[in-house]
Design a protein around this motif. Structure first.
Motif: not given
Length: 386
Positions: A214-227
């Motif tokens: 039930g914890d939310t320490h994991f994540n998906e991270v998306l990068f879209e044209n990050v300068e």
């Protein structure tokens, strides 16, 4: 015998570092006195920025960093003592753990002077939270398959791609990421670089992932044209693979690879003692835990000595990580069997909750920091078996 099997000579903690233990233990007893065992069983997954900052006020974050960068200038053995006490107490250390354990070392060894002076004092004061961007949806623990790419521009870099299983990315101020800056996935270990960047930049999206507990320490991270600015690069362009393997030795060899189940073990043993429980099941389980823990702790201490000397024991770290996480995963099963064999001993609600949590979460122990298959592949290559 292969030299890898004989390159972990026993090491002892120097008296001046062992002297840190009583004051840390006393401070933790007071700071954590209200936390039940099932909460403390989360150990280094527990996130509490206020706790980390209180620890920093004691001077206990950045112990191994030079004093000129806000650290204490102490040996790796001092940090080992501190880590043991934090993990044994089940302290919520996730807010500073990654930055203190490995990102600070990456910056210290490979970063520019400007990066050292900006980041290291802030890490030592727990003023900033770091996450690390390694795993990806189509790569898993095979970091050589990383596809997230940073393309050089006249203004710095443009970053595109995805990371997954990124601990505390939704709380982090900065990420230290392994990305491809040249070539393709077929190039394997070539063309990688490490970048540090602000997680609040436009184009970065973070999606928390809820785990089985039930914890939310994991994540998906998306990068879209990050300068990114030019100074996001850490070390030399193209040297990312060598840098990240050095970093992983810190991640894979520490006491957190053997103590993830220790609060559960201590809670069970305290209850058995309080009840005056005797018999083969109790003795066998306690002996198993103590015997294996003693060996693994010795190996981890030997690793600390190597890292303190500036060595890169990548193969030895894989040994410690694989054996350590196997032990951590076995502890809840041993304790459950011991409880089944002593039905006359009443089981406290606190022990039951702790056992339930560790049983749920322990499959992840052999995933984080590289899966068991990856570790054994590293070991096999190091031993000349593949």
């Amino acid at each position: 015998m292969n030299s890898a099997l004989t390159s972990l000579p026993l090491a002892g903690i120097p008296p001046e570092d062992e002297a840190l233990r009583p004051q840390v233990r006393a401070w933790l007893a007071e700071a954590l006195r209200e936390l039940p065992a099932d909460v403390r069983s989360r150990s280094w997954l527990g996130f509490d920025l206020d706790f980390s900052r209180a620890l920093a006020q004691q001077g206990w974050i950045g112990l191994t960093l030079p004093t000129e960068y806000g650290g204490a200038g102490r040996s790796g053995f001092a940090r080992f003592v501190l880590s043991e006490e934090l993990l044994a107490a089940g302290a919520p250390v996730a807010a500073h753990w990654i930055a203190d354990r490995q990102t600070s070392q990456v910056i210290l060894r490979f970063g520019s002077e400007a990066q050292r002076r900006f980041f290291l004092p802030r890490i030592a004061q727990a003023q900033i939270v770091f996450c690390i961007g390694m795993s990806e949806p189509d790569a898993g623990s095979d970091l050589a398959s990383v596809r997230t790419r940073a393309t050089r521009t006249d203004r710095g870099w443009v970053l595109n791609g995805r990371k997954i299983w990124t601990s505390n990315a939704h709380r982090a101020d900065y990420m230290c990421a392994l990305v491809r800056t040249s070539g393709s996935s077929e190039d394997r270990h070539q063309g990688f670089s490490q970048l540090i960047f602000d997680m609040r930049l436009p184009g970065i999206s973070v999606r928390p992932l809820r785990d089985i507990a039930g914890d939310t320490h994991f994540n998906e991270v998306l990068f879209e044209n990050v300068e990114l600015p030019p100074d996001a690069l850490v070390g030399e362009e193209g040297a990312g693979w060598q840098q990240v393997t050095a970093e992983l030795a810190f991640e894979r060899s520490g006491p957190e690879r053997i103590y993830s189940s220790i609060v559960l073990a201590d809670t069970w043993l305290a209850q058995m003692r309080a009840a005056g429980a005797e018999g083969p099941a109790v003795h066998l389980t306690a002996g198993r835990i103590a015997g294996r823990l003693a060996v693994l702790r010795g190996m981890s201490l030997a690793m600390a000595a190597k890292l303190d000397r500036g060595e890169r024991p990548d193969l030895e770290a894989a040994f410690v990580k694989d054996l350590g996480t196997e032990f951590e995963q076995s502890v809840p099963e041993w304790i459950r069997d011991a409880l089944d064999a002593t039905p006359h001993v009443a089981r406290s609600a606190e022990l039951s909750r702790s056992l339930a949590y560790v049983t749920q979460i322990c499959p992840t122990f052999s995933l984080r920091g590289g899966t068991r298959q990856i570790m054994r592949g590293i070991i096999a290559r190091g031993l000349g078996l593949r």
